[in-house]
Design a protein around this motif. Structure first.
Motif, PDB file in Angstrom:
ATOM      1  N   GLU A   1       0.854  -1.134  -0.106  1.00 58.89           N
ATOM      2  CA  GLU A   1      -0.049  -0.094   0.012  1.00 58.89           C
ATOM      3  C   GLU A   1       0.745   1.241  -0.136  1.00 58.89           C
ATOM      4  OE1 GLU A   1      -2.801  -0.209   3.193  1.00 58.89           O
ATOM      5  OE2 GLU A   1      -3.353  -2.316   2.782  1.00 58.89           O
TER       6      GLU A   1
ATOM      7  N   GLU B   1       3.863   1.491  -1.279  1.00 57.04           N
ATOM      8  CA  GLU B   1       4.538   1.570  -2.455  1.00 57.04           C
ATOM      9  C   GLU B   1       3.332   2.012  -3.581  1.00 57.04           C
ATOM     10  OE1 GLU B   1       5.480  -2.362  -4.096  1.00 57.04           O
ATOM     11  OE2 GLU B   1       7.676  -1.698  -3.370  1.00 57.04           O
ATOM     12  N   ALA B   2       2.235   1.482  -3.401  1.00 58.60           N
ATOM     13  CA  ALA B   2       1.150   2.229  -4.369  1.00 58.60           C
ATOM     14  C   ALA B   2       1.040   3.649  -4.309  1.00 58.60           C
ATOM     15  CB  ALA B   2      -0.164   1.331  -4.168  1.00 58.60           C
ATOM     16  N   ALA B   3       1.051   3.999  -3.069  1.00 55.46           N
ATOM     17  CA  ALA B   3       0.926   5.428  -2.574  1.00 55.46           C
ATOM     18  C   ALA B   3       2.294   6.549  -3.213  1.00 55.46           C
ATOM     19  CB  ALA B   3       1.041   5.791  -1.149  1.00 55.46           C
ATOM     20  N   HIS B   4       3.406   5.590  -3.179  1.00 55.04           N
ATOM     21  CA  HIS B   4       4.442   6.314  -3.647  1.00 55.04           C
ATOM     22  C   HIS B   4       4.445   6.631  -5.343  1.00 55.04           C
ATOM     23  CE1 HIS B   4       7.644   6.942  -0.704  1.00 55.04           C
ATOM     24  NE2 HIS B   4       7.369   5.783   0.013  1.00 55.04           N
TER      25      HIS B   4
ATOM     26  N   LEU C   1       1.653   6.753  -6.904  1.00 53.12           N
ATOM     27  CA  LEU C   1       0.625   7.514  -7.105  1.00 53.12           C
ATOM     28  C   LEU C   1       1.219   8.819  -6.954  1.00 53.12           C
ATOM     29  CD1 LEU C   1      -2.284   6.072  -5.177  1.00 53.12           C
ATOM     30  CD2 LEU C   1      -2.381   6.448  -7.669  1.00 53.12           C
ATOM     31  N   GLY C   2       2.406   9.019  -6.407  1.00 54.82           N
ATOM     32  CA  GLY C   2       3.155  10.426  -6.516  1.00 54.82           C
ATOM     33  C   GLY C   2       2.806  11.013  -5.198  1.00 54.82           C
ATOM     34  N   MET C   3       2.376  10.394  -4.128  1.00 56.03           N
ATOM     35  CA  MET C   3       1.967  11.087  -2.974  1.00 56.03           C
ATOM     36  C   MET C   3       3.219  11.347  -2.167  1.00 56.03           C
ATOM     37  SD  MET C   3      -1.391   8.923  -1.707  1.00 56.03           S
ATOM     38  CE  MET C   3      -1.600   9.857  -0.121  1.00 56.03           C
ATOM     39  N   ALA C   4       3.230  12.410  -1.603  1.00 56.94           N
ATOM     40  CA  ALA C   4       4.496  12.856  -0.594  1.00 56.94           C
ATOM     41  C   ALA C   4       4.721  12.129   0.671  1.00 56.94           C
ATOM     42  CB  ALA C   4       4.214  14.574  -0.351  1.00 56.94           C
ATOM     43  N   ARG C   5       5.944  11.879   0.977  1.00 58.08           N
ATOM     44  CA  ARG C   5       6.108  10.929   1.984  1.00 58.08           C
ATOM     45  C   ARG C   5       5.338  11.462   3.306  1.00 58.08           C
ATOM     46  NH1 ARG C   5      11.545  10.606   2.069  1.00 58.08           N
ATOM     47  NH2 ARG C   5      11.100   8.770   0.618  1.00 58.08           N
TER      48      ARG C   5
ATOM     49  N   ASP D   1       2.166  12.847   3.292  1.00 58.73           N
ATOM     50  CA  ASP D   1       0.800  12.334   3.089  1.00 58.73           C
ATOM     51  C   ASP D   1       0.673  10.967   3.113  1.00 58.73           C
ATOM     52  OD1 ASP D   1      -0.088  14.835   2.586  1.00 58.73           O
ATOM     53  OD2 ASP D   1      -0.327  14.705   0.485  1.00 58.73           O
TER      54      ASP D   1
ATOM     55  N   ARG E   1       0.096  10.266   7.057  1.00 55.23           N
ATOM     56  CA  ARG E   1      -0.785  11.080   7.275  1.00 55.23           C
ATOM     57  C   ARG E   1      -2.020  10.144   7.109  1.00 55.23           C
ATOM     58  NH1 ARG E   1      -2.604  16.775   5.601  1.00 55.23           N
ATOM     59  NH2 ARG E   1      -4.676  16.585   6.317  1.00 55.23           N
ATOM     60  N   PHE E   2      -2.141   9.863   5.648  1.00 50.53           N
ATOM     61  CA  PHE E   2      -3.226   9.203   5.051  1.00 50.53           C
ATOM     62  C   PHE E   2      -3.291   7.724   5.168  1.00 50.53           C
ATOM     63  CE2 PHE E   2      -3.457  13.521   3.350  1.00 50.53           C
ATOM     64  CZ  PHE E   2      -4.610  13.987   3.887  1.00 50.53           C
ATOM     65  N   VAL E   3      -2.246   7.191   4.926  1.00 51.28           N
ATOM     66  CA  VAL E   3      -2.312   5.610   4.791  1.00 51.28           C
ATOM     67  C   VAL E   3      -1.743   4.939   5.926  1.00 51.28           C
ATOM     68  CG1 VAL E   3      -1.237   3.836   3.096  1.00 51.28           C
ATOM     69  CG2 VAL E   3      -1.678   6.092   2.026  1.00 51.28           C
TER      70      VAL E   3
ATOM     71  N   PRO F   1      -3.070   6.205  10.066  1.00 47.24           N
ATOM     72  CA  PRO F   1      -4.525   5.618  10.310  1.00 47.24           C
ATOM     73  C   PRO F   1      -4.464   4.186  10.576  1.00 47.24           C
ATOM     74  CG  PRO F   1      -4.627   7.072   8.427  1.00 47.24           C
ATOM     75  CD  PRO F   1      -3.131   6.982   8.972  1.00 47.24           C
TER      76      PRO F   1
END
Lengths: 256, 217
Positions: free
Chosen positions: B117, B119-122, B124-128, B130, B133-135, B138
């Motif tokens: 998950e 890796e998928a966020a990376h 997608l280009g999400m900042a570290r 984020d 905070r979001f993945v 929580p």
């Protein structure tokens, strides 16, 4: 259905890429370019380095040597890669994984909208509208408010594709997108991918689906032991492979 | 029947002490849990200095008995020119111990978030930030909630240590009533029952929450 000028534009170029894990060389001096709108299928035995090569394209794996260019943004191995470079390069690249990797604590809609809000700065309204459009397109609008755990594997993978597409990538990478799925369920995912290909999306697909590679791809790349054995028109590669190693591999998968 | 008469007579005093114990627990957790999360994140930092400092704080916090920390804050700090009220000293001391222990619980939770998950966020280009905070946070906290609730119950019991720094919490009230009336047996029994009255339902609640969270995966 592309204009001639687009035909020749290079979307992805890998130049002399080397990736090692310790002493083990996983990718050994591989060069590959992908034209705008082209669909490439990478096939080959497991351990050939197919997934690693794919993951080098969006720098989930940082290569030890070589240069990677995606839509004009390039990164050289061995230099310090800034976060800005990473984000700029990934901005154009969507990726779909074998294990879907949806965020299980968010609804399907949130899974697709959140990255749009955080990465592209879209408002929640804009993002949700785009997400719904994509969910409709992959036939899953009714799942928007569900959690991923309530969706089948095939549905989760289609949601993952929608999530990647929501960021308007110019290139899509697929890492064995159907390998974790029942053959029947895999078909619904492949159908979405066929549509994407028909619309002119640039795609690099690591796959064991030979039928898909044959029907949909413009070019097949055969890898073994970290190198490209041969590449060419699917009809040629499948019917008259140039290398013995390719023949052996194809016989093994096709006799299955 | 003097036993139960004592209960009737001294219950109001003990109830006041129980209130103080609960307040102390709450404040300890309000400081200790966020501090524990900060330590957990710092212990997993890419920066070596940050990681080493965080792990040092965690090890000292877990290695030192809560009673020692408590006494140090209340009796030791004034020598260094810092005088704290017993409530502040107790909250900070217990929060320190809480942060050290819960950081390990939280770190386990954060690490249990599937790497795919992230890796998928990376991808997608999400900042570290984020991604954390979001993945990661929580889900990591959700995984850690049942053991954290168990730890909160232990914190509530550990507030009884504050009787050593003259804080009017439940144990301290019971002890002072006992020392005046010499009815230690009945008063301490009642105090023990009052602790149990909180901890037993809290444990059941924690089990229920664990069951509910497990169901959703």
């Amino acid at each position: 259905m592309h204009e001639d000028t687009e035909q020749d534009r290079i979307a992805i170029s890998l130049e002399s890429v080397v990736k090692k894990y310790g002493d083990h060389t996983v990718i050994n001096d591989v060069s590959l370019s992908v034209r705008e709108g082209e669909v490439i299928a990478i096939i080959g035995p497991s351990g050939a380095g197919k997934s690693t090569l794919l993951r080098c394209i969006n720098l989930l794996e940082v290569p030890d040597r070589g240069r990677i260019t995606v839509e004009g943004n390039h990164v050289d191995a061995g230099t310090q890669i800034s976060h800005k470079d990473l984000v700029r390069l990934r901005r154009n690249v969507g990726m779909v994984f074998q294990s879907f990797n949806l965020f299980p604590h968010m609804t399907v809609l949130r899974n697709i909208s959140l990255p749009q809000e955080r990465v592209l700065g879209r408002s929640r309204q804009e993002a949700d509208a785009r997400s719904m459009k994509l969910l409709e397109r992959v036939g899953l609008a009714d799942k928007a408010q569900q959690y991923p755990s309530r969706c089948s594997g095939g549905q989760q993978q289609r949601i993952a594709i929608a999530r990647a597409l929501a960021l308007d990538p110019r290139v899509m990478l697929f890492d064995e997108p159907t390998s974790a799925l029942d053959p029947e369920v895999g078909l619904e995912v492949l159908a979405v991918m066929r549509e994407l290909a028909a619309e002119g999306m640039t795609m690099v697909v690591v796959t064991h689906e030979m039928q898909f590679a044959r029907d949909v791809s413009d070019r097949v790349v055969v890898m073994a032991e970290g190198a490209i054995l041969e590449e060419g028109d699917p009809a040629d590669v499948f019917t008259a492979p140039a290398m013995d190693r390719t023949r052996k591999f194809l016989r093994a998968v096709l006799e299955r | 029947m003097t036993f139960f008469n004592d209960w009737v007579d001294y219950f109001p005093d003990l109830l006041g002490g129980l209130g103080v114990s609960l307040q102390l627990t709450l404040v300890t957790l309000l400081i200790g849990l966020p501090a524990g999360l900060v330590l957990a994140l710092a212990a997993g930092s890419k920066k070596r200095v940050v990681r080493v400092v965080a792990i040092g704080v965690i090890e000292v916090g877990r290695g030192t008995p809560a009673l020692v920390v408590l006494q140090l804050f209340y009796f030791g700090l004034p020598t260094a020119g810092m005088t704290l009220t017993s409530f502040v000293a107790a909250s900070l001391a217990l929060a320190f111990t809480t942060a050290a222990y819960t950081s390990e619980i939280l770190r386990g939770g954060l690490q249990a978030v599937p790497s795919g998950e992230v890796e998928a966020a990376h991808a997608l280009g999400m900042a570290r930030g984020d991604i954390l905070r979001f993945v990661v946070i929580p889900q990591g906290i959700r995984i850690a909630i049942p053991p954290l609730m168990g730890f909160a119950i232990m914190v509530f019991q550990a507030t009884s240590l504050a009787y050593t720094i003259a804080m009017p919490e439940l144990m301290s009230q019971a002890y002072s009533i006992g020392s005046i009336t010499f009815r230690y047996l009945s008063i301490l029994t009642l105090a023990g029952l009052m602790y149990a009255l909180i901890t037993i339902p809290a444990s059941s609640l924690s089990n229920f929450v664990e069951y509910r969270l497990a169901r959703h995966r």
